[in-house]
Design an enzyme around this catalytic site. Structure first.
Site, PDB file in Angstrom:
ATOM      1  N   GLU A 263      13.942  10.534   0.372  1.00  0.00           N
ATOM      2  CA  GLU A 263      14.479   9.186   0.165  1.00  0.00           C
ATOM      3  C   GLU A 263      13.562   8.541  -0.856  1.00  0.00           C
ATOM      4  O   GLU A 263      12.402   8.265  -0.585  1.00  0.00           O
ATOM      5  CB  GLU A 263      14.499   8.399   1.473  1.00  0.00           C
ATOM      6  CG  GLU A 263      15.333   9.052   2.563  1.00  0.00           C
ATOM      7  CD  GLU A 263      16.804   9.164   2.228  1.00  0.00           C
ATOM      8  OE1 GLU A 263      17.311   8.347   1.449  1.00  0.00           O
ATOM      9  OE2 GLU A 263      17.452  10.094   2.734  1.00  0.00           O
ATOM     10  N   CYS A 300      12.084  -0.369  -0.951  1.00  0.00           N
ATOM     11  CA  CYS A 300      12.971   0.539  -1.678  1.00  0.00           C
ATOM     12  C   CYS A 300      14.329  -0.101  -1.919  1.00  0.00           C
ATOM     13  O   CYS A 300      15.054   0.297  -2.825  1.00  0.00           O
ATOM     14  CB  CYS A 300      13.122   1.843  -0.911  1.00  0.00           C
ATOM     15  SG  CYS A 300      13.494   1.547   0.826  1.00  0.00           S
TER      16      CYS A 300
HETATM   17  P1  NAP Z   1       4.307   8.499  -3.129  1.00  0.00           P
HETATM   18  O1  NAP Z   1       3.187   8.140  -3.999  1.00  0.00           O
HETATM   19  O2  NAP Z   1       5.338   9.422  -3.655  1.00  0.00           O
HETATM   20  O3  NAP Z   1       3.633   9.115  -1.822  1.00  0.00           O
HETATM   21  C1  NAP Z   1       4.381   9.568  -0.694  1.00  0.00           C
HETATM   22  C2  NAP Z   1       3.652  10.761  -0.051  1.00  0.00           C
HETATM   23  O4  NAP Z   1       3.901  11.927  -0.831  1.00  0.00           O
HETATM   24  C3  NAP Z   1       2.152  10.621   0.052  1.00  0.00           C
HETATM   25  O5  NAP Z   1       1.704  11.227   1.255  1.00  0.00           O
HETATM   26  C4  NAP Z   1       1.647  11.418  -1.150  1.00  0.00           C
HETATM   27  O6  NAP Z   1       0.387  11.959  -0.878  1.00  0.00           O
HETATM   28  C5  NAP Z   1       2.672  12.533  -1.229  1.00  0.00           C
HETATM   29  N1  NAP Z   1       2.859  13.047  -2.598  1.00  0.00           N
HETATM   30  C6  NAP Z   1       3.286  12.324  -3.664  1.00  0.00           C
HETATM   31  N2  NAP Z   1       3.384  13.122  -4.747  1.00  0.00           N
HETATM   32  C7  NAP Z   1       3.023  14.363  -4.360  1.00  0.00           C
HETATM   33  C8  NAP Z   1       2.931  15.629  -5.022  1.00  0.00           C
HETATM   34  N3  NAP Z   1       3.258  15.765  -6.314  1.00  0.00           N
HETATM   35  N4  NAP Z   1       2.517  16.694  -4.319  1.00  0.00           N
HETATM   36  C9  NAP Z   1       2.190  16.573  -3.019  1.00  0.00           C
HETATM   37  N5  NAP Z   1       2.259  15.394  -2.319  1.00  0.00           N
HETATM   38  C10 NAP Z   1       2.673  14.313  -2.984  1.00  0.00           C
HETATM   39  O7  NAP Z   1       5.101   7.190  -2.659  1.00  0.00           O
HETATM   40  P2  NAP Z   1       4.519   5.805  -2.089  1.00  0.00           P
HETATM   41  O8  NAP Z   1       3.769   5.078  -3.120  1.00  0.00           O
HETATM   42  O9  NAP Z   1       3.857   6.065  -0.781  1.00  0.00           O
HETATM   43  O10 NAP Z   1       5.827   4.967  -1.734  1.00  0.00           O
HETATM   44  C11 NAP Z   1       6.410   4.029  -2.629  1.00  0.00           C
HETATM   45  C12 NAP Z   1       7.758   4.561  -3.109  1.00  0.00           C
HETATM   46  O11 NAP Z   1       8.567   4.905  -1.983  1.00  0.00           O
HETATM   47  C13 NAP Z   1       8.583   3.566  -3.897  1.00  0.00           C
HETATM   48  O12 NAP Z   1       9.095   4.207  -5.044  1.00  0.00           O
HETATM   49  C14 NAP Z   1       9.725   3.185  -2.967  1.00  0.00           C
HETATM   50  O13 NAP Z   1      10.903   2.785  -3.604  1.00  0.00           O
HETATM   51  C15 NAP Z   1       9.890   4.435  -2.191  1.00  0.00           C
HETATM   52  N6  NAP Z   1      10.464   4.208  -0.875  1.00  0.00           N
HETATM   53  C16 NAP Z   1      11.691   4.724  -0.600  1.00  0.00           C
HETATM   54  C17 NAP Z   1      12.264   4.499   0.631  1.00  0.00           C
HETATM   55  C18 NAP Z   1      13.606   5.062   0.958  1.00  0.00           C
HETATM   56  O14 NAP Z   1      13.966   5.127   2.107  1.00  0.00           O
HETATM   57  N7  NAP Z   1      14.373   5.487  -0.006  1.00  0.00           N
HETATM   58  C19 NAP Z   1      11.589   3.746   1.599  1.00  0.00           C
HETATM   59  C20 NAP Z   1      10.340   3.236   1.280  1.00  0.00           C
HETATM   60  C21 NAP Z   1       9.785   3.498   0.025  1.00  0.00           C
HETATM   61  P3  NAP Z   1      -0.847  11.867  -1.894  1.00  0.00           P
HETATM   62  O15 NAP Z   1      -0.939  10.436  -2.310  1.00  0.00           O
HETATM   63  O16 NAP Z   1      -1.989  12.347  -1.050  1.00  0.00           O
HETATM   64  O17 NAP Z   1      -0.506  12.793  -3.021  1.00  0.00           O
END
Ligand code: NAP
Length: 504
Positions: A263, A300
């Site tokens: 998501e 989001c």
């Molecule tokens: P994120 O930076 O993608 O991180 C999410 C998780 O994924 C973290 O545990 C991160 O760990 C891991 N991760 C990210 N990239 C990775 C990679 N290349 N390899 C391995 N692990 C990886 O997202 P966020 O900043 O926490 O959340 C904000 C985003 O979430 C916004 O874009 C928002 O729109 C979206 N969101 C969507 C929803 C929905 O339901 N659609 C709900 C809430 C938020 P590490 O940091 O340790 O790498």
């Protein structure tokens, strides 16, 4: 009750320390040290999850409902401590953490009630027809079965409801699937106290401890090892498009590919139809400003784009939006990285051809103030990058020439979590033209409201075509989310004595 994190992983009921650590980066208060997981920790958790599946995957729905309710109770018992560490780590206000805790325990209890009801099993039976000509028909029964251990990644902006015991974990545990969570480095202490609540519930319910593990980390190797582990059968991910896409690609490239339920982000466009714009454009602008800036815009479902038909009513709407956004002060963002990505997004828009900056404010460090931009329908259609998510309180007004161009903008949209129509009865004909387009673009289409504040219920769809999600058949909010962790199995002429309990 003050909570002091010890910084360890929870692996199958044991708190385990690593040789290497990383420091948390709280919005307030001192940083704390957390164990940095390794692929070896992931392997241990996945093996324990697989072992636990042989009992948990065959448990009764009443046993799993009892576990979900017990987790909710254990979270509530730690309520104040969860709020304290959650606010320190994320900078989110207390009231937000309290509300999110209620949502988290509410969705655990909702899944408990949902599985007791049993409709989700979608049981089907085609009775044998031994005398059918030219061929007899066998007895065929279908039921949904849990898929085995799953991996869960939470997002920074929902430290409770989309994290350690969030919707993905609740849905997987309800289905009968053990869970290995990759802890989010933006709220590791919050993750730890929630994991302790889950551990206590597992112990009191007599469930196999391998049903839940939490591996802390702020490096990619842990997440990469988790999604590639051969014992993991699916991934529930909430987070950024870049991170989600990288992990999705790893899942697809495995020798045995697995579904990745990501998501991701969305810009949640709102279409303001002419009669509504004229009658109540000011009110819509005020409501938009509230939705756009709530929680520093870190949702989001944040409605980042407003599409209006050019003219005096669009001018009035724009003025009202500026007036409503101007007094909104700086708010703390979840991490330094998110704050700097927000300013980079602002800079990208400010430098885009044909984009006008309507509200200039300045923010630094971990703060965000609102930004507002405007562009034309023609510029939007010519520049795909204008539709990319800027995570934070940033709005873009797209002024289209006429109804036909509004339809073109709708057709140009990427997949969205939500699309909104603001319309009155005089807008019905244009609404009827937009609706077939918007339902192809979004998981949730709504009228006369704002998409932030996602109801957790039976009918919710929180997903949508890519890039809103990586699997448009799924949702991450609401009881339908359980389907991601189930697989239909058909039992042909199997004696009743061998059928799974849910079929008898
Ligand atoms: P994120 O930076 O993608 O991180 C999410 C998780 O994924 C973290 O545990 C991160 O760990 C891991 N991760 C990210 N990239 C990775 C990679 N290349 N390899 C391995 N692990 C990886 O997202 P966020 O900043 O926490 O959340 C904000 C985003 O979430 C916004 O874009 C928002 O729109 C979206 N969101 C969507 C929803 C929905 O339901 N659609 C709900 C809430 C938020 P590490 O940091 O340790 O790498």
């Amino acid at each position: 009750m003050t909570f002091q994190a010890h910084g360890k992983h929870l692996i199958a009921g044991d708190w385990v320390a690593s040789a290497t650590t990383f420091n948390s980066e709280p919005a307030h208060g001192p940083a704390q040290s957390f164990s940095l997981g390794t692929p070896g920790d992931v392997d241990r958790a996945c093996n324990a999850a697989e072992e636990a599946f042989w009992s948990y995957g065959y448990s009764t729905r009443a046993e799993r409902a009892a576990l979900l309710n017990a987790i909710a109770d254990e979270i509530e018992a730690r309520g104040d401590a969860i709020t304290e560490i959650g606010t320190q780590e994320t900078g989110l206000p207390e009231a937000r953490l309290q509300g999110e805790r209620g949502r988290t325990t509410g969705q655990l209890r909702l899944f408990a009630a949902h599985i007791l009801n049993g409709d989700y099993l979608d049981r089907r039976h085609d009775a044998a027809q031994p005398d059918r000509a030219p061929l007899p028909r066998p007895d065929l029964k279908l039921v949904q079965r849990p898929i085995g251990p799953v991996a869960v990644f939470g997002a920074s902006n929902f430290p409770l409801a989309f994290s350690t015991a969030g919707g993905d974990t609740a849905a997987a545990l309800a289905a009968g699937c053990p869970v290995v969570v990759k802890g989010h480095p933006a709220h590791p202490g919050t993750g730890e106290i929630i994991a302790e609540a889950i551990r206590a519930a597992i112990a009191s319910c007599g469930v196999a401890p391998g049903v839940f593990s939490l591996i802390q980390s702020n490096t990619r190797d842990v997440g990469e090892a988790l999604v590639q582990h051969p014992l993991i059968n699916a991934v529930g991910f909430t987070g950024s498009l870049g991170g989600g896409r990288a992990l999705f690609d790893l899942c697809a490239a495995r020798p045995v590919p697995i579904p990745f339920f990501g998501e991701l982000g969305s810009v949640n466009p709102m279409f303001l139809l002419p009669t509504a714009l004229q009658a109540r454009g000011g009110d819509i602008a005020t409501g938009w400003a509230g939705s756009l800036t709530m929680g520093a815009g870190q949702f989001c479902t944040n409605p980042g784009i407003a599409i209006v038909i050019d003219g005096a009513d669009a001018d009035a709407f724009t003025r009202a939006a500026i007036n409503a956004l101007e007094p909104v002060g700086a708010q703390t963002m979840l991490t330094d990285g998110i704050a700097s990505a927000y300013r980079a997004g602002r800079d990208r828009l400010a430098a885009s051809a044909g984009v006008q900056e309507l509200l200039t404010s300045s923010c630094d460090q971990r703060n965000a103030t609102p930004y507002l931009f405007a562009t034309t329908g023609a510029e939007w259609l010519a520049n795909h990058a204008l539709g990319e998510e800027v995570f934070g309180p940033l709005g873009l007004i797209v002024r289209v020439a006429d109804e036909a161009e509004m339809l073109k903008v709708a057709q140009s949209l990427e997949g969205q979590l939500t699309c909104t129509l603001h319309m009155d009865s005089g807008d019905t004909s244009l609404g009827q033209k937009l609706m077939p387009v918007l339902e192809r673009k979004a998981g949730r289409v709504m009228a006369n409201g704002f998409p932030t504040g996602v109801e957790v219920c039976e009918a919710m769809v929180h997903g949508g075509p890519y890039p809103a999600s990586t699997n448009f058949g799924a949702t991450s909010v609401g009881t339908f989310a359980i389907r991601r962790f189930l697989r239909p199995v058909c039992y042909q002429n199997i004696p009743d004595s061998l059928l799974p309990g849910d079929l008898d």
